[in-house]
Enzyme design. Structure first.
Site, PDB file in Angstrom:
ATOM      1  N   LYS A 118     125.907 -57.687 114.330  1.00 19.29           N
ATOM      2  CA  LYS A 118     125.393 -59.075 114.900  1.00 19.29           C
ATOM      3  C   LYS A 118     124.367 -58.766 116.077  1.00 19.29           C
ATOM      4  O   LYS A 118     123.605 -59.541 116.357  1.00 19.29           O
ATOM      5  CB  LYS A 118     126.567 -59.815 115.213  1.00 19.29           C
ATOM      6  CG  LYS A 118     127.274 -60.483 114.198  1.00 19.29           C
ATOM      7  CD  LYS A 118     128.086 -61.760 114.303  1.00 19.29           C
ATOM      8  CE  LYS A 118     128.440 -62.357 113.118  1.00 19.29           C
ATOM      9  NZ  LYS A 118     129.491 -63.460 113.309  1.00 19.29           N
ATOM     10  N   LYS A 200     126.339 -61.561  98.039  1.00 17.94           N
ATOM     11  CA  LYS A 200     127.671 -62.409  98.212  1.00 17.94           C
ATOM     12  C   LYS A 200     127.027 -63.997  98.476  1.00 17.94           C
ATOM     13  O   LYS A 200     125.830 -64.106  99.232  1.00 17.94           O
ATOM     14  CB  LYS A 200     128.338 -61.777  99.413  1.00 17.94           C
ATOM     15  CG  LYS A 200     129.560 -62.681  99.617  1.00 17.94           C
ATOM     16  CD  LYS A 200     130.372 -62.329 100.886  1.00 17.94           C
ATOM     17  CE  LYS A 200     129.915 -62.891 102.075  1.00 17.94           C
ATOM     18  NZ  LYS A 200     130.902 -63.009 103.361  1.00 17.94           N
ATOM     19  N   LYS A 203     126.847 -68.587 103.504  1.00 15.63           N
ATOM     20  CA  LYS A 203     126.467 -69.895 103.958  1.00 15.63           C
ATOM     21  C   LYS A 203     125.407 -69.816 105.098  1.00 15.63           C
ATOM     22  O   LYS A 203     124.621 -70.729 105.419  1.00 15.63           O
ATOM     23  CB  LYS A 203     127.770 -70.568 105.224  1.00 15.63           C
ATOM     24  CG  LYS A 203     128.131 -69.949 106.031  1.00 15.63           C
ATOM     25  CD  LYS A 203     129.309 -70.802 107.021  1.00 15.63           C
ATOM     26  CE  LYS A 203     130.093 -69.985 108.107  1.00 15.63           C
ATOM     27  NZ  LYS A 203     130.433 -68.682 107.964  1.00 15.63           N
TER      28      LYS A 203
HETATM   29  P1  ATP Z   1     128.103 -65.701 107.360  1.00 13.51           P
HETATM   30  O1  ATP Z   1     126.881 -65.872 106.306  1.00 13.51           O
HETATM   31  O2  ATP Z   1     127.843 -66.686 108.574  1.00 13.51           O
HETATM   32  O3  ATP Z   1     128.313 -64.190 107.856  1.00 13.51           O
HETATM   33  P2  ATP Z   1     129.960 -65.926 105.322  1.00 13.51           P
HETATM   34  O4  ATP Z   1     129.642 -67.168 104.618  1.00 13.51           O
HETATM   35  O5  ATP Z   1     129.633 -64.626 104.906  1.00 13.51           O
HETATM   36  O6  ATP Z   1     129.249 -66.137 106.868  1.00 13.51           O
HETATM   37  P3  ATP Z   1     132.287 -66.071 106.843  1.00 13.51           P
HETATM   38  O7  ATP Z   1     132.237 -67.367 107.253  1.00 13.51           O
HETATM   39  O8  ATP Z   1     132.662 -64.763 107.582  1.00 13.51           O
HETATM   40  O9  ATP Z   1     131.444 -65.962 105.346  1.00 13.51           O
HETATM   41  O10 ATP Z   1     133.690 -65.932 105.583  1.00 13.51           O
HETATM   42  C1  ATP Z   1     134.982 -66.296 106.203  1.00 13.51           C
HETATM   43  C2  ATP Z   1     136.041 -65.660 105.005  1.00 13.51           C
HETATM   44  O11 ATP Z   1     135.762 -66.446 103.827  1.00 13.51           O
HETATM   45  C3  ATP Z   1     135.629 -64.385 104.366  1.00 13.51           C
HETATM   46  O12 ATP Z   1     136.457 -63.286 105.234  1.00 13.51           O
HETATM   47  C4  ATP Z   1     135.957 -64.294 103.053  1.00 13.51           C
HETATM   48  O13 ATP Z   1     137.300 -63.885 103.013  1.00 13.51           O
HETATM   49  C5  ATP Z   1     135.707 -65.528 102.468  1.00 13.51           C
HETATM   50  N1  ATP Z   1     134.315 -65.692 102.039  1.00 13.51           N
HETATM   51  C6  ATP Z   1     133.086 -66.124 102.254  1.00 13.51           C
HETATM   52  N2  ATP Z   1     132.019 -66.019 101.585  1.00 13.51           N
HETATM   53  C7  ATP Z   1     132.742 -65.459 100.279  1.00 13.51           C
HETATM   54  C8  ATP Z   1     132.484 -65.284  99.013  1.00 13.51           C
HETATM   55  N3  ATP Z   1     130.930 -65.567  98.762  1.00 13.51           N
HETATM   56  N4  ATP Z   1     133.230 -64.903  98.032  1.00 13.51           N
HETATM   57  C9  ATP Z   1     134.175 -64.634  98.393  1.00 13.51           C
HETATM   58  N5  ATP Z   1     134.954 -64.777  99.633  1.00 13.51           N
HETATM   59  C10 ATP Z   1     134.119 -65.029 100.636  1.00 13.51           C
END
Ligand code: ATP
Ligand code: LTN
Length: 335
Positions: A118, A200, A203
């Site tokens: 980050k 993955k 968002k």
């Molecule tokens: P960012 O892109 O802002 O880093 P993100 O969308 O990758 O965020 P987080 O908001 O950090 O994800 O996700 C919170 C939790 O949701 C994660 O620890 C994980 O358990 C779950 N999660 C998020 N995206 C996925 C995915 N594509 N598949 C499975 N689990 C997910």
């Protein structure tokens, strides 16, 4: 430490309200949390204190926080079974963080992979809060004496720090904190990007076509799935070299509850086009009731407020008890 034999084990987890929740969150976090509600004493939190470690638009943060809470409930978190609350409402989180800060080495925080990532991503604002992020997360967990913490792979290092801090504090004084364990669900589905299925679904991906947002309309869901990237073969089969089709099979499995094997046989001999159409329909059917419930809640702020106020009161009772113990042990005067 007190024996708590008559009590259910405690679970705590949270999501940072930094965007609209996606199918990834539903499959990887929320759906699993829903299943835990009967067996465990659950605390689910919207981590707004964590969100401001990256600069946020205030109106947007307020909106996202309530939206995230509404989506938790729409996905099946039952406020009568679990405690659902906003982190900043329970001031003990910030207070315990301060004490834990004095037990954390600078080196420990600078080794955190998320901090390194980050601070590169947001190089214009590498603030002390970003550095302290894992200590705040430790406070979240330790305040509730959580036994288990459901987290994704990326948060495991933070949980390890939490365990170290709990042990260090207990060792310095006397037993104060439960030392939590990570909880990795047996079938935690990982949802991949619809446009780059090796990555993955996230968002923060700038390509909106790669993400199924839980607020997307039927039409948008169907279009995104129909346009999803697949390999050049023709067989509907779950395989390492067929990331796109495997991802669609996972989505179909989640939406219909049919096994991957059964879905593969249903589509034996059929083409990608037919399969995508079916996945598109099934996902739209699956997400529709969740979205409808979400819309009811977000348009009825009074009901949502009542739930969050009740959550805050429940959470504070436990958090305040732990903080009192900590303050006493470190030597703060208490009347
Ligand atoms: P960012 O892109 O802002 O880093 P993100 O969308 O990758 O965020 P987080 O908001 O950090 O994800 O996700 C919170 C939790 O949701 C994660 O620890 C994980 O358990 C779950 N999660 C998020 N995206 C996925 C995915 N594509 N598949 C499975 N689990 C997910
Ligand atoms: N950092 C986590 C969200 C989070 C959390 C927590 C998870 C904040 N506090 C306490 C588990 C326990 C994330 O980004 N997924």
């Amino acid at each position: 430490m007190e024996l708590q034999t008559d009590q259910k084990p405690v679970i705590l987890s949270g999501v940072t309200p930094s965007g609209i929740l996606t199918m990834g969150h539903l499959a990887g976090a929320l759906s699993n949390w829903v299943k835990l509600q009967d067996k465990f004493e659950c605390y689910f939190m919207i981590a707004d204190l964590h969100a401001i470690t990256v600069r946020q638009n205030p109106a947007e943060l307020r909106k996202r926080t309530l939206e995230t809470a509404a989506m938790f409930i729409a996905a099946g978190i039952d406020p009568d079974k679990s405690t659902l609350f906003i982190q900043s409402h329970v001031t003990e989180h910030a207070q315990l963080t301060w004490v834990l800060n004095t037990f954390t080495g600078m080196g420990e925080c600078s080794r955190m992979t998320q901090f390194k990532d980050k601070s590169t991503q947001h190089s214009e604002n590498v603030n002390v809060g970003l550095f302290d992020y894992p200590v705040l997360m430790a406070a979240d967990i330790l305040l509730y004496q959580a036994d288990l913490v459901p987290v994704g792979e990326d948060q495991k290092q933070h949980l390890e720090l939490t365990r170290n801090l709990a042990q260090r504090f207990n060792h310095n004084y006397s037993d104060t904190f439960k030392v939590p364990e990570p909880y990795i669900p047996e079938v935690g589905a990982r949802i991949m990007s619809l446009q780059d299925p090796e990555k993955k679904m996230s968002k923060s991906d700038p390509n909106q076509g790669s993400i199924l947002f839980l607020t997307d309309s039927d039409e948008v869901i169907k279009n995104k799935i129909k346009r999803s990237v697949t390999d050049s073969g023709s067989e509907i089969k779950f395989a390492d070299n067929k990331a796109g089709i495997s991802n669609l099979l996972t989505l179909m499995h989640l939406a219909t509850k049919r096994s991957i094997k059964d879905i593969e046989s249903d589509f034996a001999g059929k083409g990608y086009g037919d399969f995508k159409m079916a996945v598109a329909e099934a996902m739209a059917d699956y997400l529709r009731p969740i979205r409808q419930r979400y819309e009811e809640l977000i348009n009825n702020k009074q009901q949502l407020t009542e739930i969050l106020v009740r959550g805050e009161e429940n959470a504070r009772k436990i958090a305040a008890k732990t903080l009192r113990k900590v303050y006493k042990k470190v030597g703060f005067v208490q009347f």
